[in-house]
Structures are given as C-alpha cells and as structure tokens.
Design an enzyme around this catalytic site. Structure first.
Site, PDB file in Angstrom:
ATOM      1  N   HIS A  65       0.845  -1.201   0.000  1.00  0.00           N
ATOM      2  CA  HIS A  65       0.000   0.000   0.000  1.00  0.00           C
ATOM      3  C   HIS A  65       0.880   1.251   0.000  1.00  0.00           C
ATOM      4  CE1 HIS A  65      -4.079   1.660   1.531  1.00  0.00           C
ATOM      5  NE2 HIS A  65      -3.366   2.675   1.054  1.00  0.00           N
ATOM      6  N   HIS A  67       1.538   5.117  -1.922  1.00  0.00           N
ATOM      7  CA  HIS A  67       1.067   6.171  -2.824  1.00  0.00           C
ATOM      8  C   HIS A  67       2.283   6.849  -3.447  1.00  0.00           C
ATOM      9  CE1 HIS A  67      -3.135   5.935  -1.465  1.00  0.00           C
ATOM     10  NE2 HIS A  67      -2.609   5.673  -0.274  1.00  0.00           N
ATOM     11  N   HIS A 186     -11.090  -0.020   0.823  1.00  0.00           N
ATOM     12  CA  HIS A 186     -10.955   1.088   1.764  1.00  0.00           C
ATOM     13  C   HIS A 186     -12.273   1.130   2.542  1.00  0.00           C
ATOM     14  CE1 HIS A 186      -9.754   5.360   2.840  1.00  0.00           C
ATOM     15  NE2 HIS A 186     -11.046   5.345   3.154  1.00  0.00           N
ATOM     16  N   ASN A 285      -6.249   8.962   7.351  1.00  0.00           N
ATOM     17  CA  ASN A 285      -7.447   8.176   7.043  1.00  0.00           C
ATOM     18  C   ASN A 285      -7.064   6.709   6.903  1.00  0.00           C
ATOM     19  OD1 ASN A 285      -9.707   6.958   5.925  1.00  0.00           O
ATOM     20  ND2 ASN A 285     -10.013   8.480   4.328  1.00  0.00           N
ATOM     21  N   ASP A 312       0.872   2.503   3.832  1.00  0.00           N
ATOM     22  CA  ASP A 312      -0.027   3.587   3.423  1.00  0.00           C
ATOM     23  C   ASP A 312       0.761   4.893   3.327  1.00  0.00           C
ATOM     24  OD1 ASP A 312      -2.241   4.975   2.615  1.00  0.00           O
ATOM     25  OD2 ASP A 312      -3.278   4.924   4.532  1.00  0.00           O
ATOM     26  N   HIS A 316       2.443  14.352   1.021  1.00  0.00           N
ATOM     27  CA  HIS A 316       1.733  15.587   0.695  1.00  0.00           C
ATOM     28  C   HIS A 316       2.729  16.745   0.728  1.00  0.00           C
ATOM     29  CE1 HIS A 316      -2.286  13.886   0.799  1.00  0.00           C
ATOM     30  NE2 HIS A 316      -2.032  13.346   1.980  1.00  0.00           N
TER      31      HIS A 316
END
Length: 437
Positions: A65, A67, A186, A285, A312, A316
């Site tokens: 997982h 990003h 999710h 989240n 996860d 940002h």
C-alpha cells in the site's frame, strides 16, 4: 561497506557474518541475482566480501500500500523519489495505489506506472488498478484489460474512497475471481463519516472535532467478508484500524472466508491523544484510534489475524499539511520509518521475532498481491532481494533527511530503534550504509 562494494564488479558478493532472521551468524553468497550459497566461512571474490557482522538479514520488504502520486501530483512524490524512499526503508517491491490523476483505471495508466518503476530501478513497482472508472464508484473499470496488460495487475482498489455500493462490490469480486485477483477495500461507510475529522469518542467531543465512528469501518468489512464468501472471491481490508474490525476479520477467517487484512505502522504505535495538539501531521485516514484499539491491532498482527504491515505511505506537499486542521490533507509518509516502527511496536515488545517480521512485511504482502520473485525465504536459489538491518542503531527522525519528496512524517524529532543499513535488489545494492545508490 560502500567502498568495498563499489570497487567490485557488482556481479557477486559474499556477505559475511550476517544474522538471517536474527539468528546465528552466517555467510551468504549473492551471484547472478540469486542467493548462491548459505553457510560458514564461504569464499568469494575478495573485493566482493562485505563484513555485515551483527546485522539482521531479512528478505527484501514488500509494501502492499504505497502512494507514489505519479501521474498528476508529482509535487508530492514521483515514482523515482518514492522508490528511492522505499529502498532506503528496506523495500524491494511496492504496490502503487491508483488514486493518481488520471486514476489508474485503464491498461494505459497502469503500464505507465509499471514502466516508470522499471526505469527508476530502485525497487519493483506493481501497480494497483482502480475498481471503478475514475474511482467514482459508479461503473467498473477495465479490470480485465489491466490484468492482461504488461503490468499484470492482480490487486484492485478505489483506495481513498470506499466501494460503498454493495452490488458494484459484488460484481467486482465476481470479475476478478477469473484471474485470481483481489479487491482491496478502503472500508469507510461514506454516510457515517461525512465531515469526520478524527476518531469518534470522548476526546473528539472535548476537542470539538467531528467524530469518525469505528462502526463506519466495521460495517463495510462485515458486508464485504460476507460478499467474498458468497462469491468465493478474495477481499483484502486496507489499513484496518479498530478492535471491532479485528474481531470481524477473526470471525471470517475462522469460517474459512477468503479475507486478508493489513495494518499500518502508525496505527500500531500512535494514538488519538496526539490529535489534542491540533497538529495536522496527525490527520490520517483512517484516523488514529484509541490505545485499546492499538493494543488489539498489535495482538492481531502477532497472532496472524492481520496478515501484513502496509505503510499507506501518503506524501503531501507542505502547503497541504501546514494549515488549519479542517483544511489539511489526510496522510503520513512511512516508507523510511516502517521497519523501525515495527521493531518498536512488535519486536521490542516481544510480540514478533524477526522471522515474524519477515512474514508480515515480505512473505504475506507478496502472497496477497501474487507478486512473483518477491517475498521469498532466504534460501539457496531464491532471488537475492535482501534487507540488512541494525536493530541496535537508534536514530532521530529529521524530516529534512528523508529522501521522499514530501516531509509529512509524524515522527519528527522522535528517536526510533534500528536502521536499514543496506538493501539489495536481485543482488544489486540499492542502499549502502543507509544511503541510496
């Protein structure tokens, strides 16, 4: 270490005195991309002999997982920068989530991400395909085309959004069954979390922040394990975060239902109490939960109810985090700190040994994602995907020292135990002395 390796032809190495799975010292010979020999006092090219005495040797870690943000949000992360961070964290493979712009909902986009990973070369990049077109939850995406593409997608998720429509979820499960795919859900009932900002409870009431109830996660998991059992297809629960979710997954597994689950490092260590600072670095989240939830998650990872650890990793840019809480983006970076956090939460507490860490951070994620050539035991003939780790080398997390393009770590200024010293991808060093190569 780096000087001795850099003078060598980089085709073969003898790693001398390492401790596979934290056990007795032994030597490993890496040759032609595989583990060629394991034993005592092994010989090899002099320039390729590397003293790794005392380091724990693990299979290369696999993150189910991650990003990577590319395409679309290269200001936060790219496949290049994200995979450098992964290698530095001991990872030799990552699964790239599809909430990009455009979404990874076609064969063309997943192949783009896959080839960017190949070009970067720091670790294997396996794209995850979106379940629905644009991740909008209305129409199934091109699941078959993505499965048949060069990327050979086997995991599908609308992560960041829940596949909340039960009929659509059933159809997705039925579709991927044909090629042994898995839907990674999710789990967040959207109507129960409208405007939610943190874990629902006494603290959210005290802080005046709208609560995010545990039942919003648990209701979706309960529905989906029943759907998976009905269809006979695999469902995987992303970032499970509550004690109630643990009990649902435990019940489903006891009945033989085809369900797996992951937990993030931050949900194993951090609690909702940190939100009292109103620092958006802790906005994530699913939200940070209670201490009792953390205790339940640790126990479930230890007993195998939760199958694996997944970072996860959610980068940002600074402007999306350094703002008022309500406007801040949700997510934390985690690739470079994951193994240290797992050591603190699970190994140093006696809940897992290093063999258990290898299972939860390499074998199981590779198995769930059907990723060949990764997550294999340290044995002769296996691909030489290795992580060399010093569990007795604490370090202070300094955001400026992270190699991810983003710096939104919740561990800034925190001392974590243990450091990744080297990472090998098919016998080639991608990290030496903690530095990307």
């Amino acid at each position: 270490m780096s000087e001795r390796i850099s003078r060598h032809s980089r085709k073969s190495y003898v790693l001398r005195g390492g401790r596979p799975y934290g056990g007795d010292p032994t030597d490993l010979v890496l040759k032609d991309g595989v583990i060629a020999e394991i034993g005592q006092n092994l010989s090899g090219p002099r320039a390729g002999t590397v003293d790794v005495t005392g380091l724990v040797v693990l299979p290369g870690l696999v993150d189910l997982h991650t990003h990577l943000r590319e395409p679309g949000r290269e200001d936060a992360e790219t496949v290049e920068s994200g995979t450098v961070a992964a290698a530095r964290g001991g990872y030799t493979a990552v699964f790239a989530m599809p909430n990009t712009d455009p979404a990874a909902d076609t064969a063309g986009v997943v192949e783009q991400v896959y080839r960017l990973g190949q070009d970067a070369g720091h670790c294997d990049v396996q794209p995850i395909g979106a379940v629905t077109v644009g991740r909008a939850g209305r129409q199934l995406a091109e699941l078959g085309a993505m499965a048949e593409s060069a990327a050979r997608v086997r995991v599908f998720s609308d992560d960041g959004d829940c596949v909340s429509d039960a009929v659509l979820m059933r159809r997705a499960l039925e579709y991927v069954k044909a090629f042994d795919g898995v839907i990674a859900q999710h789990a967040q009932e959207p109507r129960l979390t409208e405007g939610a900002q943190m874990n629902e409870g006494a603290l959210s009431a005290t802080l005046g922040l709208p609560g995010w109830p545990a039942v919003a996660e648990e209701a979706i998991i309960a529905r989906d394990v029943l759907l998976a059992a009905h269809v006979g297809s695999r469902v995987h629960v992303c970032h499970l975060s509550t004690a109630g979710s643990v009990e649902i997954v435990r019940w489903a597994k006891s009945r033989g239902y085809p369900v797996t689950a992951e937990v993030t490092p931050h949900h194993l260590l951090l609690t909702e109490d940190l939100v009292a600072s109103y620092d958006p670095i802790y906005k994530v989240n699913p939200p940070l939960r209670s201490a009792s939830d953390v205790e339940a998650l640790r126990a479930a990872l230890a007993d195998g109810t939760i199958d694996c650890v997944a970072t996860d990793h959610a980068p940002h840019p600074v402007e999306d985090k350094e703002c008022e809480w309500a406007a801040a983006a949700m997510g934390m970076v985690g690739l470079e700190t994951a193994l240290s956090v797992v050591q603190q939460a699970m190994v140093d507490t006696g809940l897992l040994d290093w063999s258990g860490v290898a299972d939860r951070m390499a074998y199981q994620p590779a198995r769930i994602g059907r990723l060949g050539g990764q997550g294999q035991p340290l044995e002769v003939g296996a691909p030489a995907n290795l992580t060399l780790y010093d569990p007795a080398a604490p370090w202070v997390v300094e955001p400026a020292d992270l190699v991810s393009r983003s710096r939104n770590t919740p561990y800034a200024g925190t001392t974590l135990p243990g450091q990744v010293v080297a990472t090998f991808l098919r016998g080639r060093p991608t990290v030496l002395d903690g530095k990307p190569q």
